[in-house]
Design a protein around this motif. Structure first.
Motif, PDB file in Angstrom:
ATOM      1  N   VAL A   1      11.105 174.162  39.783  1.00 53.97           N
ATOM      2  CA  VAL A   1      12.108 173.141  40.108  1.00 53.97           C
ATOM      3  C   VAL A   1      11.846 172.318  39.491  1.00 53.97           C
ATOM      4  O   VAL A   1      10.559 171.628  39.737  1.00 53.97           O
ATOM      5  CB  VAL A   1      12.887 173.028  41.555  1.00 53.97           C
ATOM      6  N   ASN A   2      12.595 171.510  38.423  1.00 52.71           N
ATOM      7  CA  ASN A   2      12.481 170.269  37.605  1.00 52.71           C
ATOM      8  C   ASN A   2      11.919 169.304  38.518  1.00 52.71           C
ATOM      9  O   ASN A   2      12.583 169.429  39.502  1.00 52.71           O
ATOM     10  CB  ASN A   2      13.147 169.422  36.510  1.00 52.71           C
ATOM     11  N   GLY A   3      11.172 168.350  38.147  1.00 45.49           N
ATOM     12  CA  GLY A   3      11.053 167.118  38.820  1.00 45.49           C
ATOM     13  C   GLY A   3      10.103 167.701  39.525  1.00 45.49           C
ATOM     14  O   GLY A   3       8.733 166.880  40.726  1.00 45.49           O
TER      15      GLY A   3
ATOM     16  N   GLY B   1       6.483 168.582  39.004  1.00 51.92           N
ATOM     17  CA  GLY B   1       5.183 168.321  38.325  1.00 51.92           C
ATOM     18  C   GLY B   1       4.638 169.803  37.806  1.00 51.92           C
ATOM     19  O   GLY B   1       4.130 169.894  37.227  1.00 51.92           O
ATOM     20  N   LYS B   2       5.683 170.258  36.927  1.00 52.34           N
ATOM     21  CA  LYS B   2       5.433 171.615  36.015  1.00 52.34           C
ATOM     22  C   LYS B   2       4.802 170.957  35.133  1.00 52.34           C
ATOM     23  O   LYS B   2       3.138 171.341  34.752  1.00 52.34           O
ATOM     24  CB  LYS B   2       6.753 172.034  35.746  1.00 52.34           C
TER      25      LYS B   2
ATOM     26  N   ARG C   1      14.593 169.708  28.741  1.00 56.75           N
ATOM     27  CA  ARG C   1      14.797 168.000  28.916  1.00 56.75           C
ATOM     28  C   ARG C   1      13.944 168.361  27.391  1.00 56.75           C
ATOM     29  O   ARG C   1      12.812 168.259  27.486  1.00 56.75           O
ATOM     30  CB  ARG C   1      14.420 168.653  30.029  1.00 56.75           C
TER      31      ARG C   1
ATOM     32  N   THR D   1       2.055 170.670  44.717  1.00 56.68           N
ATOM     33  CA  THR D   1       1.492 168.938  44.332  1.00 56.68           C
ATOM     34  C   THR D   1       1.905 168.205  45.071  1.00 56.68           C
ATOM     35  O   THR D   1       2.460 167.924  46.180  1.00 56.68           O
ATOM     36  CB  THR D   1       3.112 168.707  42.961  1.00 56.68           C
TER      37      THR D   1
ATOM     38  N   LEU E   1      -3.600 165.931  42.789  1.00 49.93           N
ATOM     39  CA  LEU E   1      -3.111 165.253  44.139  1.00 49.93           C
ATOM     40  C   LEU E   1      -2.976 163.305  43.375  1.00 49.93           C
ATOM     41  O   LEU E   1      -3.624 162.411  44.016  1.00 49.93           O
ATOM     42  CB  LEU E   1      -4.746 165.092  44.792  1.00 49.93           C
TER      43      LEU E   1
ATOM     44  N   GLU F   1      -0.951 161.819  39.878  1.00 49.32           N
ATOM     45  CA  GLU F   1      -0.589 161.853  38.248  1.00 49.32           C
ATOM     46  C   GLU F   1      -1.812 161.657  37.453  1.00 49.32           C
ATOM     47  O   GLU F   1      -1.201 162.137  35.877  1.00 49.32           O
ATOM     48  CB  GLU F   1       0.392 161.001  38.643  1.00 49.32           C
TER      49      GLU F   1
HETATM   50  P1  GDP Z   1       8.855 168.732  36.156  1.00 46.02           P
HETATM   51  O1  GDP Z   1      10.042 168.494  35.872  1.00 46.02           O
HETATM   52  O2  GDP Z   1       8.288 169.502  37.076  1.00 46.02           O
HETATM   53  O3  GDP Z   1       8.149 169.168  34.977  1.00 46.02           O
HETATM   54  O4  GDP Z   1       7.880 167.396  36.520  1.00 46.02           O
HETATM   55  P2  GDP Z   1       6.710 166.193  35.948  1.00 46.02           P
HETATM   56  O5  GDP Z   1       5.684 167.285  35.481  1.00 46.02           O
HETATM   57  O6  GDP Z   1       7.345 166.056  34.893  1.00 46.02           O
HETATM   58  O7  GDP Z   1       6.499 165.503  37.163  1.00 46.02           O
HETATM   59  C1  GDP Z   1       7.293 164.879  37.973  1.00 46.02           C
HETATM   60  C2  GDP Z   1       6.568 163.404  38.009  1.00 46.02           C
HETATM   61  O8  GDP Z   1       6.154 164.442  39.324  1.00 46.02           O
HETATM   62  C3  GDP Z   1       5.840 162.581  37.499  1.00 46.02           C
HETATM   63  O9  GDP Z   1       6.143 161.530  37.625  1.00 46.02           O
HETATM   64  C4  GDP Z   1       4.205 162.647  37.383  1.00 46.02           C
HETATM   65  O10 GDP Z   1       3.439 161.932  37.505  1.00 46.02           O
HETATM   66  C5  GDP Z   1       4.865 163.407  38.791  1.00 46.02           C
HETATM   67  N1  GDP Z   1       3.428 164.368  39.683  1.00 46.02           N
HETATM   68  C6  GDP Z   1       3.063 165.646  39.183  1.00 46.02           C
HETATM   69  N2  GDP Z   1       2.402 165.653  40.072  1.00 46.02           N
HETATM   70  C7  GDP Z   1       1.738 164.631  40.704  1.00 46.02           C
HETATM   71  C8  GDP Z   1       1.050 164.630  42.203  1.00 46.02           C
HETATM   72  O11 GDP Z   1       0.001 165.617  41.558  1.00 46.02           O
HETATM   73  N3  GDP Z   1       1.232 163.530  42.892  1.00 46.02           N
HETATM   74  C9  GDP Z   1       2.183 162.709  42.489  1.00 46.02           C
HETATM   75  N4  GDP Z   1       1.319 161.218  42.723  1.00 46.02           N
HETATM   76  N5  GDP Z   1       2.336 162.731  41.213  1.00 46.02           N
HETATM   77  C10 GDP Z   1       2.413 163.732  40.447  1.00 46.02           C
END
Ligand code: GDP
Length: 304
Positions: free
Chosen positions: A113-115, A117-118, A145, A256, A283, A285
């Motif tokens: 799902v979006n958000g 951390g993909k 997106r 994540t 663990l 960003e």
């Molecule tokens: P996507 O929409 O699934 O592609 O998600 P994103 O890769 O854009 O990540 C969404 C937010 O979660 C971003 O602000 C990332 O920096 C944050 N994020 C991703 N993985 C981690 C993690 O392991 N730990 C923390 N604290 N933040 C993370």
């Protein structure tokens, strides 16, 4: 290595105080009455281990503590450690299949799902593979997106991987096809595909991901389908994960944001309910904040 364990402990600090210290405090006190066992159960539930896992763990703890006549904190810790590690099915294969075979690149689909951390996970995984000396190509198949495409391109530049992208709103399957084609032509070792995670309807998702997988398979095998799950979303995340695992054959989980939650216990539940190994954990960003999931090291970090 000790340094790595220290780092893991630091990142899991909130889960540690919730789970590790809570349980050790209770179990280390010697013979437990029913109220104390209830507290053990509550601690596990609050840390998001879920009802079924909690029941199983409490049963095993009671049996083993009794059969070994454990009286001291040290002994209780050892038993707790064993029981927690067992609950994580330590013998599952957790290797990420991301190495080329028969001349074709390995293909890894990253879904979720979006958000959750993909995109970040794709970037971090690319960094690991590049550091190991592999040539990696990224496919920005999350075309819904615009920001995701930009974000992935930035990751590509950062880690030294080419990114194949389509126009905004392009068919994700078409972008995936182009990315794998380009990967085959340029002889890369691995193609990592960032997919869209719109969970509008199950059939919509199924159509979309199914199509991505089908067009990719015209050129190369899909080696891994990694499902990215946000550890902070608890039950909700687990429900979403179930939908994904019904739609595609998920081969591994990336959990994540474990650094930002006191509910590290979700690892136990995810693994149990989905029957798929947790392979990697996020663990933080940063580019180096992706770690292989190792049950024993994880439990040691939780217990402090
Ligand atoms: P996507 O929409 O699934 O592609 O998600 P994103 O890769 O854009 O990540 C969404 C937010 O979660 C971003 O602000 C990332 O920096 C944050 N994020 C991703 N993985 C981690 C993690 O392991 N730990 C923390 N604290 N933040 C993370």
């Amino acid at each position: 290595p000790a340094g790595r364990l220290e780092r893991l402990r630091g990142r899991l600090s909130r889960s540690r105080s919730a789970l590790g210290q809570g349980l050790l405090g209770l179990l280390g006190a010697g013979d437990l009455d029913e109220d104390s066992w209830e507290e053990v159960e509550d601690t596990l539930l609050l840390a998001d281990l879920g009802g079924a896992t909690t029941t199983e763990i409490v049963e095993r703890l009671r049996e083993r503590l009794a059969s070994r006549a454990v009286r001291d904190a040290e002994g209780a810790r050892a038993v707790l450690r064993d029981v927690l590690i067992d609950a994580l099915h330590p013998d599952m294969d957790r290797s990420v299949r991301a190495l080329p075979h028969q001349g074709a690149p390995a293909v890894v689909l990253i879904v979720g799902v979006n958000g959750t951390g993909k995109t970040t996970t794709v970037g971090k995984l690319a960094r690991v593979l590049v550091a190991e000396g592999h040539k990696v190509l990224l496919g920005a198949a999350d075309t819904f997106r615009a920001a995701a495409v930009e974000q992935l391109t930035t990751w590509g530049e950062r880690v030294g991987a080419e990114t194949v992208r389509g126009r905004e709103g392009a068919d994700p399957a078409a972008v995936a096809f182009d990315a794998v084609k380009r990967g085959v032509e340029s002889g890369v070792d691995a193609v990592l595909l960032d997919t869209a995670g719109r969970l509008h309807t199950k059939t919509g998702l199924m159509d979309e991901l199914g199509k991505v997988k089908r067009v990719v398979e015209k050129q190369a095998e899909v080696d891994e389908v990694l499902l990215v799950l946000d550890a902070t979303t608890g039950q909700n995340g687990l429900t979403q994960a179930r939908v994904f695992s019904e739609v595609v054959d998920v081969t591994g989980i990336v959990l994540t944001k474990l650094d930002g939650t006191a509910k590290g216990g979700i690892v136990f539940q995810v693994q149990r309910e989905l029957g798929v190994p947790v392979k990697l954990v996020g663990l933080g960003e940063g580019a180096d904040d992706l770690a292989p999931f190792e049950p024993a090291a994880f439990v040691d970090a939780l217990l402090g």
